[in-house]
Design an enzyme around this catalytic site. Structure first.
Site, PDB file in Angstrom:
ATOM      1  N   GLU A 441       0.933  -1.126   0.856  1.00 42.93           N
ATOM      2  CA  GLU A 441      -0.027   0.268  -0.147  1.00 42.93           C
ATOM      3  C   GLU A 441       0.847   1.343  -0.513  1.00 42.93           C
ATOM      4  O   GLU A 441       0.502   2.173   1.055  1.00 42.93           O
ATOM      5  CB  GLU A 441      -0.763  -0.102   1.744  1.00 42.93           C
ATOM      6  CG  GLU A 441      -1.737  -0.820   0.785  1.00 42.93           C
ATOM      7  CD  GLU A 441      -2.804  -0.507  -0.702  1.00 42.93           C
ATOM      8  OE1 GLU A 441      -2.848  -0.128  -0.651  1.00 42.93           O
ATOM      9  OE2 GLU A 441      -3.460  -1.507  -0.923  1.00 42.93           O
TER      10      GLU A 441
HETATM   11  C1  LIG Z   1       2.947  -9.980   0.013  1.00 43.17           C
HETATM   12  C2  LIG Z   1       2.437  -8.412  -0.609  1.00 43.17           C
HETATM   13  C3  LIG Z   1       1.729  -8.982  -1.255  1.00 43.17           C
HETATM   14  C4  LIG Z   1       1.323  -7.272  -1.253  1.00 43.17           C
HETATM   15  N1  LIG Z   1      -0.035  -7.423  -1.933  1.00 43.17           N
HETATM   16  C5  LIG Z   1      -0.089  -6.829  -3.309  1.00 43.17           C
HETATM   17  C6  LIG Z   1      -1.584  -6.450  -3.495  1.00 43.17           C
HETATM   18  O1  LIG Z   1      -2.167  -7.168  -3.663  1.00 43.17           O
HETATM   19  N2  LIG Z   1      -1.999  -5.404  -4.820  1.00 43.17           N
HETATM   20  C7  LIG Z   1      -0.753  -5.389  -5.397  1.00 43.17           C
HETATM   21  O2  LIG Z   1      -0.356  -4.230  -6.472  1.00 43.17           O
HETATM   22  N3  LIG Z   1       0.176  -4.857  -5.715  1.00 43.17           N
HETATM   23  C8  LIG Z   1       0.729  -6.063  -3.898  1.00 43.17           C
HETATM   24  N4  LIG Z   1       2.057  -5.854  -3.042  1.00 43.17           N
HETATM   25  C9  LIG Z   1       2.852  -5.097  -4.312  1.00 43.17           C
HETATM   26  C10 LIG Z   1       3.085  -3.833  -3.116  1.00 43.17           C
HETATM   27  O3  LIG Z   1       1.921  -2.806  -3.204  1.00 43.17           O
HETATM   28  C11 LIG Z   1       4.929  -3.035  -3.167  1.00 43.17           C
HETATM   29  O4  LIG Z   1       6.004  -4.198  -3.229  1.00 43.17           O
HETATM   30  C12 LIG Z   1       5.204  -1.654  -2.914  1.00 43.17           C
HETATM   31  O5  LIG Z   1       3.614  -1.254  -3.822  1.00 43.17           O
HETATM   32  C13 LIG Z   1       6.154  -1.250  -3.432  1.00 43.17           C
HETATM   33  O6  LIG Z   1       6.456  -1.609  -5.199  1.00 43.17           O
HETATM   34  P1  LIG Z   1       7.954  -2.219  -5.703  1.00 43.17           P
HETATM   35  O7  LIG Z   1       8.241  -3.809  -4.606  1.00 43.17           O
HETATM   36  O8  LIG Z   1       8.096  -2.497  -7.042  1.00 43.17           O
HETATM   37  O9  LIG Z   1       9.222  -1.339  -4.608  1.00 43.17           O
HETATM   38  P2  LIG Z   1       9.587  -0.241  -5.491  1.00 43.17           P
HETATM   39  O10 LIG Z   1       8.950   0.513  -5.923  1.00 43.17           O
HETATM   40  O11 LIG Z   1      11.241  -0.634  -5.925  1.00 43.17           O
HETATM   41  O12 LIG Z   1      10.787   0.424  -4.043  1.00 43.17           O
HETATM   42  C14 LIG Z   1      12.248   0.170  -3.473  1.00 43.17           C
HETATM   43  C15 LIG Z   1      12.291   1.350  -2.291  1.00 43.17           C
HETATM   44  O13 LIG Z   1      12.684   1.727  -2.704  1.00 43.17           O
HETATM   45  C16 LIG Z   1      11.995   3.240  -2.454  1.00 43.17           C
HETATM   46  N5  LIG Z   1      10.888   4.362  -4.148  1.00 43.17           N
HETATM   47  C17 LIG Z   1      10.658   3.867  -4.533  1.00 43.17           C
HETATM   48  N6  LIG Z   1      10.403   4.584  -5.425  1.00 43.17           N
HETATM   49  C18 LIG Z   1      10.503   6.041  -4.926  1.00 43.17           C
HETATM   50  C19 LIG Z   1      11.236   7.178  -4.613  1.00 43.17           C
HETATM   51  N7  LIG Z   1      10.311   8.175  -5.844  1.00 43.17           N
HETATM   52  N8  LIG Z   1      11.392   8.387  -3.592  1.00 43.17           N
HETATM   53  C20 LIG Z   1      12.402   7.779  -2.702  1.00 43.17           C
HETATM   54  N9  LIG Z   1      11.678   6.569  -2.577  1.00 43.17           N
HETATM   55  C21 LIG Z   1      11.403   5.215  -3.103  1.00 43.17           C
HETATM   56  C22 LIG Z   1      10.425   2.513  -1.933  1.00 43.17           C
HETATM   57  O14 LIG Z   1      10.170   2.984  -0.581  1.00 43.17           O
HETATM   58  C23 LIG Z   1      10.706   1.018  -1.274  1.00 43.17           C
HETATM   59  O15 LIG Z   1      11.051   1.136  -0.121  1.00 43.17           O
HETATM   60  C24 LIG Z   1       2.200  -6.970  -2.109  1.00 43.17           C
HETATM   61  C25 LIG Z   1       3.381  -6.520  -1.834  1.00 43.17           C
HETATM   62  C26 LIG Z   1       3.962  -7.378  -1.436  1.00 43.17           C
HETATM   63  C27 LIG Z   1       5.225  -7.996  -0.790  1.00 43.17           C
END
Ligand SMILES: Cc1cc2nc3c(=O)[nH]c(=O)nc-3n(C[C@H](O)[C@H](O)[C@H](O)COP(=O)(O)OP(=O)(O)OC[C@H]3O[C@@H](n4cnc5c(N)ncnc54)[C@H](O)[C@@H]3O)c2cc1C
Length: 598
Positions: A441
């Site tokens: 989220e």
């Molecule tokens: C168990 C689990 C359940 C989930 N359930 C759902 C679901 O039901 N539906 C769904 O759609 N998704 C779901 N997700 C996905 C989850 O919402 C994403 O993993 C999350 O939004 C982060 O995206 P990412 O993993 O690609 O990380 P990234 O976007 O690659 O980010 C990596 C890190 O970099 C930081 N970051 C990224 N961009 C910036 C920026 N511009 N400035 C500063 N910091 C930044 C982030 O804060 C994070 O700490 C789930 C994930 C898990 C692990």
């Protein structure tokens, strides 16, 4: 074995004494929420959480979900039966309008009982939790036909919902999204692409799954301006509204992950699946935001819930485990050692969790009440004021309560020493389960940026100025009350640090946005401290009023609130000064090293 007892008395104290719920009985749905009714609902929810959801929590963690070769997914033993009782109790639709099969009761009540469910079994509660988010999005952005076709079954829980945003290359930055939607002559779309990490994407608990999917219509602009939202049901509805043909959406795999093992986190493959547009083309993110905002409050609540159950277990362990002697002389002279609870450092640990959790509960319910006012009040000004605060509080509630949820699960685990590291005590599960709430989220770093970069300046800072005034007025009004002085003094100091930091951003972040980025997480936590400090000051006021009116049986309960409020002000609130110092250090050093130096 772990224990759980829903904190019903605490919830009722917040709702009745601190928030004075009866003052709002002019809002639709509130007149039905009489004191007796609220008590009965909280009691029933507690029973469901303690007797049905909790008993399958540890076993669900150990067993996990399984995907078979035919792409079906089985949830852990006992989950289906527990979910059936959950949905039959009408809990999914507690706050949903009656015309769609809900009970139309206040959202604040839904939030109050939601805490018990998440404490008892976070993984299981996510299945109905995501359904509730999907219901909210369809309620706000769906057409009348879509509402009629999907909502009653989702509210009943015989169909569940999901949210599909994330793709392998696209998490935070949704503008990179590739899932494609091709318009069809009959007005539907063919959806193709892959979504990952989809919670409750496939399972065996419902007759149909209503996926809400973000995709880009062929020819739509790049970036976030070209994203639309679609309903993609697992089974396409027949003319009579019942589930028919299997749609082209399947679970390709389930993730093996750190926690919430009882919740199926799925890779979802969309292969020319039939989808139906919700709302307007290319405005999908607005529609999804309804779901995301609801979900963010729900995720903040998860942080609180896990801290609560971890605390309860740590407190019980500290009362029973005999180890060492009290510094001030034996407290259990007949035994070979004293219980852990005599040691000041163990007490500091437990008090810290208790003060955050009880204050966090008030914060969560106060925010949920703003949501009720924002959506139900007849007065436009009142609606707008409540909506302002709700928007401002959403990233703080999500970010702070989930960061603290994990920290506090770890602190509670520490009370168990080595036994906390052993699975059968359950503490390891709480640590593992709590961790995800900081990530999904919108990872918490993103919540902090949303607060500083978007929410602070919205409408010329209207929300933040209104809140500063509200807290400042509270301190002023109660300044001469000697009994409240310890609380208002600490709160005022915290508020000063928050106002000074806000001003520092105004002066230093416009010209250099990195200054905002480097201070954003500290600012979010500084804000959280002040808002929860405000809650503690309100709790202290309510406790003093209760004691002055002859507390009877509640005397100890109310006095304990005052002690915990004092602890918050003495031990936790002073952190505002540290946060302010860090914010004012700016971005220079943070940004100095070259990327290769890390
Ligand atoms: C168990 C689990 C359940 C989930 N359930 C759902 C679901 O039901 N539906 C769904 O759609 N998704 C779901 N997700 C996905 C989850 O919402 C994403 O993993 C999350 O939004 C982060 O995206 P990412 O993993 O690609 O990380 P990234 O976007 O690659 O980010 C990596 C890190 O970099 C930081 N970051 C990224 N961009 C910036 C920026 N511009 N400035 C500063 N910091 C930044 C982030 O804060 C994070 O700490 C789930 C994930 C898990 C692990």
């Amino acid at each position: 074995m772990p224990i759980y007892k829903a904190p019903v008395n605490d919830t009722l104290f917040i709702l009745n004494d601190v928030l004075s719920l009866e003052r709002y009985n002019n809002l639709p749905g509130f007149a039905d929420a009489t004191g007796d009714m609220v008590e009965a609902i909280a009691g029933e929810a507690a029973k469901l959480a303690e007797e049905v959801l909790f008993p399958v929590n540890l076993s669900g963690d150990q067993e996990g979900c399984k995907r078979a070769d035919d792409a079906t997914v089985t949830t852990p033993k006992g989950f289906r039966q527990a979910y059936d009782l959950y949905r039959q109790g009408g809990w999914i639709g507690l706050a949903v309008p009656e015309e769609f099969g809900g009970q139309g009761l206040p959202y604040v009540l839904h939030t109050a009982v939601g805490e018990y469910m998440s404490s008892a079994n976070m993984a299981l509660t996510m299945y109905p939790g995501l359904t509730q988010g999907a219901i909210a999005a369809i309620l706000v952005h769906g057409s009348d036909e879509q509402k009629a076709a999907y909502l009653p079954k989702m509210v009943e829980g015989t169909w569940t919902g999901t949210m599909n945003l994330t793709e392998p290359h696209c998490g935070t930055d949704l503008g990179l999204l590739r899932t494609k939607a091709v318009p069809q002559p009959d007005g539907s779309y063919r959806i193709s692409g892959q979504k990952i990490f989809i919670s409750a994407g496939e399972h065996d608990m419902s007759e149909n799954i209503v996926h809400l999917v973000l995709a880009r219509i062929e020819g739509a602009p790049e970036g976030t301006k070209g994203i639309s939202l679609f309903i993609v049901p697992k089974f396409i509805l027949k003319d009579d509204g019942t589930p028919g043909e299997r749609n082209g959406v399947t679970c390709g795999a389930i993730e093996h992950k750190m926690g919430i093992h009882g919740n199926a986190t799925c890779v979802m493959n969309y292969d020319e699946a039939t989808g139906f547009l919700i709302g307007t083309e290319n405005k999908g993110l607005n529609a999804m935001f309804v779901m995301m905002n609801e979900a963010r409050l729900g995720v903040g609540l998860q942080g609180l819930s896990i801290a609560e159950i971890a605390y309860q277990n740590a407190a019980q362990y500290a009362r029973e485990r005999l180890q060492g002697r009290s510094l001030s002389g034996a407290k259990n002279p007949d035994g070979k050692a004293d219980p852990l609870i005599v040691h000041p450092d163990i007490r500091r640990t437990l008090m810290t969790i208790k003060a955050w959790t009880e204050g966090g509960r008030a914060f969560t319910l106060w925010t949920a009440l703003k949501s009720d006012i924002a959506h139900r009040s007849a007065d436009e000004k009142e609606r707008q004021a409540a909506d302002d605060i709700l928007g401002l509080m959403t990233p703080i509630l999500k970010g702070v309560l989930t960061d603290k949820g994990f920290d506090h699960a770890v602190m509670a685990q520490q009370v168990f020493g080595g036994h906390g590291y052993i699975e059968e005590h359950g503490m390891s599960q709480y640590v593992r389960d709590a961790r995800i709430a900081m990530i999904y989220e919108g990872a918490n770093g993103i919540q902090a940026l949303d607060l500083v970069g978007r929410k602070l300046g919205m409408n010329g800072g209207r929300a933040v100025m209104a809140l500063f005034k509200e807290i400042g007025d509270f301190c002023e009004e109660n300044r001469s009350d000697e009994k409240l002085a310890p609380f208002t003094k600490g709160l005022k100091k915290g508020l000063n640090d928050l106002q000074a930091s806000t001003m520092w951003f105004m002066q230093n972040a416009m010209a250099r946005p990195d200054n905002a980025g480097a201070g954003s997480t500290d600012y979010m936590h500084l804000f959280g401290l002040v808002v929860i400090g405000y809650m503690w000051a309100k709790i202290a006021k309510a406790a003093e009023a209760g004691l002055a009116g002859g507390a009877g049986e509640r005397e100890d309960f109310l006095k304990n609130k005052l002690v915990t409020a004092k602890f918050f002000m003495e031990r936790l609130m002073p952190e505002t000064a540290l946060r302010k110092t860090r914010i004012e250090a700016g971005a220079d050093t943070v940004m100095e090293l070259a990327a290769e130096a890390f």
